[in-house]
Every structure is written in C-alpha cells, then in structure tokens.
Design a protein around this motif. Structure first.
Motif, short mmCIF file in Angstrom:
data_model
loop_
_atom_site.label_atom_id
_atom_site.label_comp_id
_atom_site.label_asym_id
_atom_site.label_seq_id
_atom_site.Cartn_x
_atom_site.Cartn_y
_atom_site.Cartn_z
N MET A 1 0.84 -1.19 0.00
CA MET A 1 0.00 0.00 0.00
C MET A 1 0.88 1.24 0.00
N ALA A 2 0.53 2.20 -0.82
CA ALA A 2 1.34 3.41 -0.89
C ALA A 2 1.16 4.25 0.35
N ALA A 3 2.21 4.97 0.71
CA ALA A 3 2.16 5.83 1.89
C ALA A 3 1.26 7.02 1.63
N ALA A 4 0.50 7.42 2.63
CA ALA A 4 -0.32 8.61 2.54
C ALA A 4 0.30 9.68 3.41
N ALA A 5 0.49 10.86 2.85
CA ALA A 5 1.23 11.90 3.55
C ALA A 5 0.32 13.03 3.97
N ALA A 6 0.63 13.60 5.14
CA ALA A 6 -0.12 14.75 5.63
C ALA A 6 0.33 16.03 4.95
N THR A 7 1.59 16.07 4.52
CA THR A 7 2.13 17.23 3.83
C THR A 7 2.94 16.76 2.65
N ALA A 8 3.10 17.63 1.67
CA ALA A 8 3.86 17.27 0.48
C ALA A 8 5.35 17.20 0.80
N THR A 9 6.06 16.32 0.11
CA THR A 9 7.50 16.21 0.31
C THR A 9 8.18 17.37 -0.38
N PRO A 10 9.06 18.11 0.31
CA PRO A 10 9.75 19.22 -0.32
C PRO A 10 10.74 18.72 -1.35
N ALA A 11 11.00 19.57 -2.35
CA ALA A 11 11.97 19.22 -3.36
C ALA A 11 13.33 19.00 -2.71
N ALA A 12 14.02 17.95 -3.12
CA ALA A 12 15.28 17.58 -2.47
C ALA A 12 16.46 18.01 -3.33
N SER A 13 17.44 18.61 -2.70
CA SER A 13 18.68 18.97 -3.38
C SER A 13 19.56 17.74 -3.48
N LYS A 54 21.90 12.75 11.02
CA LYS A 54 20.53 13.23 11.16
C LYS A 54 20.50 14.75 11.28
N LYS A 55 21.46 15.30 12.02
CA LYS A 55 21.54 16.77 12.13
C LYS A 55 21.76 17.39 10.75
N LEU A 56 22.63 16.77 9.94
CA LEU A 56 22.89 17.28 8.60
C LEU A 56 21.63 17.26 7.75
N VAL A 57 20.89 16.14 7.79
CA VAL A 57 19.65 16.05 7.02
C VAL A 57 18.65 17.10 7.49
N ASP A 58 18.55 17.29 8.80
CA ASP A 58 17.61 18.27 9.33
C ASP A 58 17.94 19.68 8.85
N ASN A 332 11.23 7.45 8.09
CA ASN A 332 10.52 8.67 7.73
C ASN A 332 10.91 9.83 8.64
N GLN A 333 11.14 9.53 9.92
CA GLN A 333 11.58 10.56 10.84
C GLN A 333 12.95 11.10 10.44
N LEU A 334 13.74 10.25 9.78
CA LEU A 334 15.08 10.63 9.36
C LEU A 334 15.10 11.24 7.96
N SER A 335 13.91 11.33 7.32
CA SER A 335 13.91 11.88 5.95
C SER A 335 12.74 12.83 5.75
N ASP A 336 11.61 12.33 5.22
CA ASP A 336 10.53 13.24 4.81
C ASP A 336 9.52 13.56 5.91
N ARG A 337 9.59 12.85 7.05
CA ARG A 337 8.73 13.08 8.22
C ARG A 337 7.23 12.90 7.92
N LEU A 338 6.91 11.99 7.03
CA LEU A 338 5.53 11.76 6.67
C LEU A 338 4.95 10.55 7.39
N ILE A 339 3.67 10.65 7.73
CA ILE A 339 2.92 9.52 8.30
C ILE A 339 2.51 8.59 7.16
N GLN A 340 2.61 7.29 7.37
CA GLN A 340 2.19 6.32 6.37
C GLN A 340 0.92 5.62 6.83
N ASN A 341 -0.07 5.60 5.97
CA ASN A 341 -1.29 4.82 6.21
C ASN A 341 -1.08 3.46 5.57
N VAL A 342 -0.98 2.44 6.39
CA VAL A 342 -0.64 1.10 5.89
C VAL A 342 -1.31 0.07 6.79
#
Length: 681
Positions: A1-13, A54-58, A332-342
């Motif tokens: 099942m695809a993840a459902a997100a509360a917010t859009a993922t920001p563009a990644a550099s 993790k600090k760098l990613v944040d 997800n906490q270490l990257s896009d911080r999105l909740i997954q509905n699964v």
C-alpha cells in the motif's frame, strides 16, 4: 500500500539526497549490529555518526510549518475539570505538591471505567494471567533490571536560586522559542536539528547544546549549572534496621518477570502466554508539568507477552492484518517526516514492524484507544529511532496522541528480546526458561562442563555441591565462556551467591556429548505493551471536550458510554412529591444493573439541568414529567444528538441496560421508540 502523507515532500537537493542515503545506510548498519548482538562499545561510534548525519539532514530539509496541535480551549477544559472535581492538586489546602493529583468522584469513576475497558479488551479477551505484585521493590531486583544504574534524567539548577529543572525540557523550550522568534535561517535550522534529536542526547551532549544556544534559567535569566544525572526512583528501606534498601517500583514489569516461572507452571508450561498487571508506579520527576501527563505517582497497565524468540508469529494475527494504521517509521523521521497509512499485514510483510506479535498488540492498542474516545486521525504509532532504543531491543513503537500540548506518548510497545529474564536469571541463578517439545526426538551435539568431583570436593568442601549443580545447568553460551577462559590458560571465575570460586583446568574440562533429546529449553523473549492510564484519561478529556455550536459557554464532554463516569441522569420535571415514587423506582432498577446514575431533583430549569449533565459527560438522561404520573412513560435524551424518545419505564431501563452492555446502541433505540420533542434545551 502506498504511503499517505499529511504534507507534500519538499523538493530535495543533491546534497540532501546524498545525506539521506548516507543516513539510511548508517541506520541499517546500526540495525544489523544490534541484531548480531554487538556490544555497546561497538555500537556507540555508529550511533554518534547516526546522530551527526541526522543533524545534517535536518539542516538541509526546507522549513515546514509547525505541527498542528489539537485545537481546544484548554483553559475552559481545566476550569471544568476543577469545578466538577475530575481532578485537583493533591493536598490542595496545603498549597499542593507538584506532580501529585487527587481524582474526584467523576475522575475516579472515569479512571475505573477506562481500566475496566482495558481489562476486558486485553486481559479477558486474550486470556491473560493477571497478577498484583508488590510496590516495594528490593534493591537487588532493580540492580539486575538496570534501573539503579540507568534510570535517571538530567538535572540543571539556577546558580543563584538553586531552582531545579529537567535539562532536556529547558533545552526544548529554548529551542522552540528560537524557532518562533529568530529571523536568522541558520540559527533556526540548527535549533530545528537539535529539537528533533534532543530526546537522544546524553549528559555531555545536553551540556554542550545548552551552552551552544546560551540557554538561561527559566524565569530569572540566571546561568545554569552543567547537567548531572538524577536518579528517578523513590528510595526507602524495609524493616527497622534501615539496612535493607528498596525503592517504590518505577514500573510494574519487574514483578511479573520475577514471577515468570510460577506463571509458566500455572499455565501448564504452555507457551506463548501473556501476563498483565495494573497498578501504581512512582518516579521522582525533576519537573512535573502538563497536568496529568507528567506526574510522580501514576497508574500503569502493562502486559508481558512471553514468546519463543525464534517464533514471534501470533495465532490471531489474521484478525487484524487488514486494519489500517497511521505509522511514523524511523526512516521517515530521518527523511521526509511523513505519516504512512498502511495495514498491519503490509507493515509486517515489508519489515516495517519486526514481527506479527508486536503488530498484533499495536492493532489491539489502536482499537482500544478508538473505543475509549480518542479521535482516529489524532493517533499515530511512532517507531523509536536507533539512537533511542536500548541495545537489547529489536523494535519499539510508541502510541502517540495529539493534544493541546502536542504529540504525547501514551503507550509503549517494545520487543525486549530475552534481556529481562536473562538478567534476573544471571543474578539469582533461577531457572527462567521454557521447554519446547519436538515432534520426534532429535540427535544433538552439545558441549558440557565436566567437573573433577574429587578435587572440587576437596578444595571447596561444603560449597562443592552447589558449584557442580551450577556448572551442570550451564547453557551453550556459558559453556563457551568457560572454554574461552580455559583455552587462554586462565582459571574460570564462577560467581555463586555473592562469592567467587576460581576453577582451574585441573578442576574442570569441556567435553562434547551427542544424545537424543525430546525438546529444548530456551529463555523466552518478551513483547511488552505498557499503558499510562493517567495519560490516557487526560487525552480522552481533551478529545471529548467541546462546546455547543449555539452557545460557547455550554461545555460538553462526549464520553463514550463504556467509560462515562455517570451513564444516566434522572431528572424529575420539578421537585413535587408525586414524582418521588418514580424516582425511587428508576433509581432501584438502575442500581440492580449496576449502572452509574445521578439524580438531579433541584429547582433549576430542566434545560439548565441538561447542561449540567452534559458538562460531566452523562450520555443519557431520563426525564420524569406529568405524563409519567398518568401513563408510566418517561423520556430518554441522548447527549450528543439531543434527540429524545418516549417509552414505558421498564422499556427505557432495558434499553439503557442493553446499551451499557454493548448489545444495542442509540440508533437502534431511537428507531424502536417514538420520538419526543421539547423546548427545554
């Protein structure tokens, strides 16, 4: 099942993508090391690297809007709880004591009802073994569990007033203030990065970040002392001599572990099985705050589910495999911080949740919280980061509920491996193992310690028997440890009853034996769901709180019927004597069914008495009027819809009984009886 997100993922550099890849690789390294049983010394450098990544990613993730907290009028809720005596500070007439609360009639009944629902939902439905263990816990027990060495928070003090504060709380508050007030993007980025990992900081790191952000004492602006560890357990002594050290238990779990062998015997040696305990625990919090969410005396409901560590399937997993959850996995906490509905089935199949038994209890927890009134979209399960988990844990998830204070952990779920029973067994030499019988005997080769009985007897005399019995009980890992010492030309030091006995190569040797065995012994693993009942109670209060759409002053607590402190209000239209026989009849009938009820025969207008019932969350109200005197019928009002029906007294009592026993609901009752309208609202 695809993840459902509360917010859009920001563009990644490109830099962010590279950092996220390195972070994921390091997280996988840490996970693999834990699974292989790596020591803390081996793990620590990798955990430190993980924190830095993790600090760098944040810092590289673009700013997102602050998480939406539950929007309620907290001041109005607290005023209602105080006026209606749900809870108040303990020893209030003496000024109260931080972190201690008294529950009034409604609060005590609400807590009891939540516990009763929990017992039915878990203990009775799952056929668990319920125990009640001692609150007073001897010092050696908590040494073995690790609490004496590691159960602490970090404290800082105002250098002038000597007021004490919890270091991570002071840092969190300061970082949140920086995020709100600073105009410097780099300063905000660093504050954001630190805020996301503040819970994983050790004492040295807390001191470094407090200094970096120039954090001062709250209220005075004075300098703070460097953080130091503060033991959270309340210590005491047992007996008049004062030499038997003990503590008020910081959790209920250790009593269950110490009773494991008796529980296994009671269960006819059948595995897996679960034990449960409900009772108070105590933690000497540095800075209790946020009402009932952080207190010094609190009720826990804990489950210890004992399993074969090589088989963590669950017989009833199929029942919940299709249930959809809101998961916040560590990656997800270490990257896009999105909740997954699964679904829980997919989460286990994809390795997101470690095993079926852990997922089963997560699903049952979700169903429990929904049942007691928690809003489904305000509940999530957050997986512990690798930096948060104990070295022995294989997977941990917290049930978190969104409140006006933000996301609050209300129930923890941990796969604690075999750590607890191994620790207590090592300290006491008690046999805390289970036995699995094979379908047919198997031929196995094992290593054993062979004692030179004559030499051991001559050397150690009266202790010789206990030494040989201990050697005979050694498992493969213990035999390997003996062999390593002997191969190195060193005597083996055997610890027994507080004494050390050096066994030389002349006294013991290692032999390989092949024999037919009918089964094997193993130390069970533990899956532990642990609930804070006080936190659950407070979260329920916030989630059921509202005001009438047409009158913001009319508070409504929409408790589900199963936990409502009072189920039924009995309201005579006036205080005329002719209503008294009907009041007595209804009160007796409700009492016979053990249905909590409250009679309000005051002279206040009926609408005002409805409002008073709503304010303490009474779901149903029986009104006795002049028609009742004529034909024996009464009206029954439902709190949330304000709809009413009219029916004979006995029929109304039976309908209430069936709703309280969950054999019916308001929609069924409303459809069965004629509607009644009134202008009293």
């Amino acid at each position: 099942m695809a993840a459902a997100a509360a917010t859009a993922t920001p563009a990644a550099s490109e830099e962010l993508i590279q950092a996220q890849r390195q972070l994921a690789e390091k997280a996988e390294t840490v996970r693999s090391l834990k699974e292989s049983g790596a020591s803390k010394d081996v793990l620590q450098p990798h955990l430190d690297e993980l924190k830095q990544l993790k600090k760098l990613v944040d810092r590289l993730v673009p700013d997102m809007s602050a998480e939406e907290r539950l929007q309620i009028d907290r001041a109005a809720l607290e005023d209602t709880c105080k006026r209606k005596f749900f809870y108040v500070p303990a020893f209030e007439i003496y000024g109260g004591t931080a972190g201690l609360y008294d529950l009034g009639p409604c609060g005590a009944s609400l807590k009891t009802n939540i516990i009763n629902v929990w017992r039915r939902h878990f203990v009775l439905r799952e056929n668990m073994l319920e125990v009640e263990c001692s609150v007073l816990t001897p010092h050696p027990v908590l040494v073995s569990s690790g609490h004496v060495a590691r159960f602490h928070d970090h404290i800082v003090k105002d250098v002038k007033t000597l007021a004490s504060f919890r270091a991570d709380h002071v840092l969190k508050d300061a970082l949140e203030k920086i995020l709100e007030e600073s105009k410097d993007p780099s300063v905000k980025a660093q504050a954001k990065a630190d805020l996301d990992v503040v819970d994983s900081f050790n004492c040295e790191q807390l001191g470094e970040r407090l200094a970096y952000h120039n954090v001062k004492a709250p209220g005075t602006g004075n300098d703070l002392t460097p953080p130091t560890p503060f033991q959270l357990m309340f210590s005491t002594t047992i007996g008049p001599e004062g030499t038997h050290r003990a503590y008020l238990r910081p959790e209920t779990a250790q009593g269950i572990f110490c009773c494991f062998q008796r529980l296994l015997d009671y269960n006819n040696s059948r595995m897996p099985f679960a034990a449960a305990q409900i009772g108070n625990s105590y933690r000497n919090e540095i800075a209790p705050r946020n009402s009932l969410l952080r207190v010094r005396e609190f009720c826990q409901a804990e489950i210890e589910h004992f399993v074969n560590p090589r088989d963590k399937r669950h017989a009833r997993f199929g029942e919940i495999a299709g249930v959809v959850a809101r998961l916040f996995p560590s990656h997800n906490q270490l990257s896009d911080r999105l909740i997954q509905n699964v679904t829980f089935g997919d989460a286990v199949a994809r390795g997101m949740i470690a095993n079926e038994t852990l997922a089963y209890f997560l699903a049952r927890t979700q169903l429990f919280f929904h049942k007691v009134g928690i809003k489904p979209d305000q509940l999530r399960f957050r997986q512990h980061l690798p930096t948060e988990m104990a070295h022995y844990a294989s997977d941990c998830w917290d049930a978190e509920i969104n409140t006006s204070y933000g996301w609050v952990e209300v129930a923890g779920h941990a796969d604690r491996s075999c750590y607890d029973l191994e620790q207590h067994s090592a300290a006491t030499h008690a046999n805390l193992t289970a036995f699995e019988e094979y379908d047919a005997p198997r031929s196995v080769t094992t290593s054993v310690v062979v004692p030179n009985k004559g030499l051991i007897g001559k050397t150690f005399r009266k202790e010789a028997k206990a030494i040989m019995e201990r050697l005979a009980a050694y498992n493969d890992a213990e035999v390997a440890a003996v062999k390593a010492e002997l191969d190195a030309g060193r005597p083996f030091a055997l610890a027994l009853d507080g004494a050390i006995f050096e066994l030389t190569p002349e006294m013991i040797s290692i032999a390989v034996e092949t024999k037919n065995v009918s089964g094997e012994s193993y130390v069970p693993g533990v899956i532990e769901p642990s609930f804070g009942i006080g936190r659950t109670l407070y979260c329920v209060l916030e989630h059921v709180f509202s005001t009438r759409a047409d009158d913001a002053q009319r508070v409504v607590l929409s408790f589900p019927l199963c936990i409502a402190p009072i189920k039924v209000a009995v309201l005579p239209l006036s205080n005329k004597d002719e209503f008294n026989p009907f009041i007595d009849r209804i009160r007796a009938a409700l009492g016979d069914y053990a249905i909590e009820h409250k009679v309000d025969a005051s002279s206040a207008p009926l609408g005002r008495r409805y409002a008073r019932a709503d304010e303490i969350g009474i779901p149903l109200a029986i009104t006795i009027d002049f028609t009742t005197v004529q034909d024996g019928t009464v009206t029954l009002r439902e709190r949330d819809s304000l709809a009413q029906i009219r029916a004979p007294i006995d029929a109304v009592i039976e309908a209430i009984r069936d709703m309280c026993q969950e054999r019916s609901d308001w929609a069924t009752v409303k459809a069965k009886f004629p509607a009644f309208t009134t202008a009293a609202e």
